[in-house]
Design a protein around this motif. Sequence first.
Motif, PDB file in Angstrom:
ATOM      1  N   GLN A  95      -4.593  -5.530  -3.770  1.00  0.00           N
ATOM      2  CA  GLN A  95      -5.993  -5.126  -3.712  1.00  0.00           C
ATOM      3  C   GLN A  95      -6.143  -3.783  -4.413  1.00  0.00           C
ATOM      4  O   GLN A  95      -5.285  -2.907  -4.304  1.00  0.00           O
ATOM      5  N   TRP A  96      -7.258  -3.625  -5.117  1.00  0.00           N
ATOM      6  CA  TRP A  96      -7.469  -2.424  -5.925  1.00  0.00           C
ATOM      7  C   TRP A  96      -8.680  -1.642  -5.439  1.00  0.00           C
ATOM      8  O   TRP A  96      -9.687  -2.217  -5.043  1.00  0.00           O
ATOM      9  N   MET A 135      -9.175  -0.319   2.746  1.00  0.00           N
ATOM     10  CA  MET A 135      -8.295  -1.267   2.065  1.00  0.00           C
ATOM     11  C   MET A 135      -7.572  -2.130   3.092  1.00  0.00           C
ATOM     12  O   MET A 135      -7.060  -1.631   4.104  1.00  0.00           O
ATOM     13  N   ARG A 140      -1.490  -2.254  -2.095  1.00  0.00           N
ATOM     14  CA  ARG A 140      -2.700  -1.499  -2.391  1.00  0.00           C
ATOM     15  C   ARG A 140      -2.472  -0.627  -3.621  1.00  0.00           C
ATOM     16  O   ARG A 140      -1.503   0.120  -3.682  1.00  0.00           O
ATOM     17  N   PHE A 163      -1.310   4.213  -0.921  1.00  0.00           N
ATOM     18  CA  PHE A 163      -1.261   3.260  -2.030  1.00  0.00           C
ATOM     19  C   PHE A 163       0.183   2.997  -2.448  1.00  0.00           C
ATOM     20  O   PHE A 163       1.014   3.916  -2.504  1.00  0.00           O
TER      21      PHE A 163
END
Length: 363
Positions: A95-96, A135, A140, A163
């Motif tokens: 996921q961004w 998120m 990530r 992240f």
Amino acid sequence: MSTLRLVPGTPDAVLSALAAVLDGSGTPFAPLPDDPAAAARARQAIAPDEPLEEDCAVVLTTSGSTGEPKGVLLSREALIASATATHDRLGGAGQWLLPMKPYFVGGLQILTRSILAGTTPVLAGDDFVTAAAAMTGARRYTAMVPTQLSRYLDTATDALRSFDAIVLGGAPMGPQLKARAADAGVTAIPAYGMTETGSGCVYAGLPLAGTELALDDGRILIKGPTLFSGYRLQPALTKEVLQDGWFRTQDRGRFTDGRLEVIGRLDDVVISGGVNVTLPAVQARLVQHPGVRDAAVLGVPDPEWGSRVVAFVVGEVEPAELRDFVAEALPRTWAPREVVQLAELPMLASGKVDRQRLLDGVR
């Protein structure tokens, strides 16, 4: 030939248009900047009323940081190749988070990766910490420019650590920023690329899968499936930079231990008082000073010197001290003849330094 559709450069509009061209149901489109003046310049580069070249899914405009913006033709295949190779390098799809404008290639490719991964991108908005907390993906990712990372390291270190990888593009990642990120436990990966290469195609000095690198008298050449198809309505320029499958960039580089090191642009060497001055080297030295938070160095036309070297510095340091600091590591003739102190460097929406605005302020 297809016709070109203009869409607002908002995340929702770009995401919808992009999903359609990726699955083959949509028509080629061009996202417009949200700033009216930038949108007007983009329209000139895009020329929406003219017939569209073949093999094009999206037309993006370059930021124009060093000249007039150009319309860059990107195919569906190039977009997919870039996104796929990026996920492969990072360890898998995820996921961004989108902290960038989607009408530039860095932001657009965050949306492309999200579509191909089947994940919902999260918009950073004005609250990066809250967005990062939203998120939900097992892996990530985000991408940003170095200036953003530097600011978030001051205010959102825990969020950055959440992240799996943060891809940095748009400008070099200086040694100080690299050290700050490492000390904070943040996984930041410097990427090299541009609109013409479908976003970053070299991560931490190593090309993504399918990308080839070469040097021609120091000029960086790039070949691979992520390359653009050409410049909008500029066949002569396209032929000049795309030769035998290789994209001839305007950047200089060298290989160090098998990794590409980007030295600067071909026009980043100026002649000042008969001496060749490498501007990126001066800039790199300036940001090593503990009192300098950021810097840009440009050659400004000068009737006496030909070009005078001007340093634009964020930080409160005496100009004489900075000149001496540069001369300790580089030839004294490279020391900036003028030092302009700023509260911050002017930035384009792409995250690059607005070089033209700096030049306009000292001419």
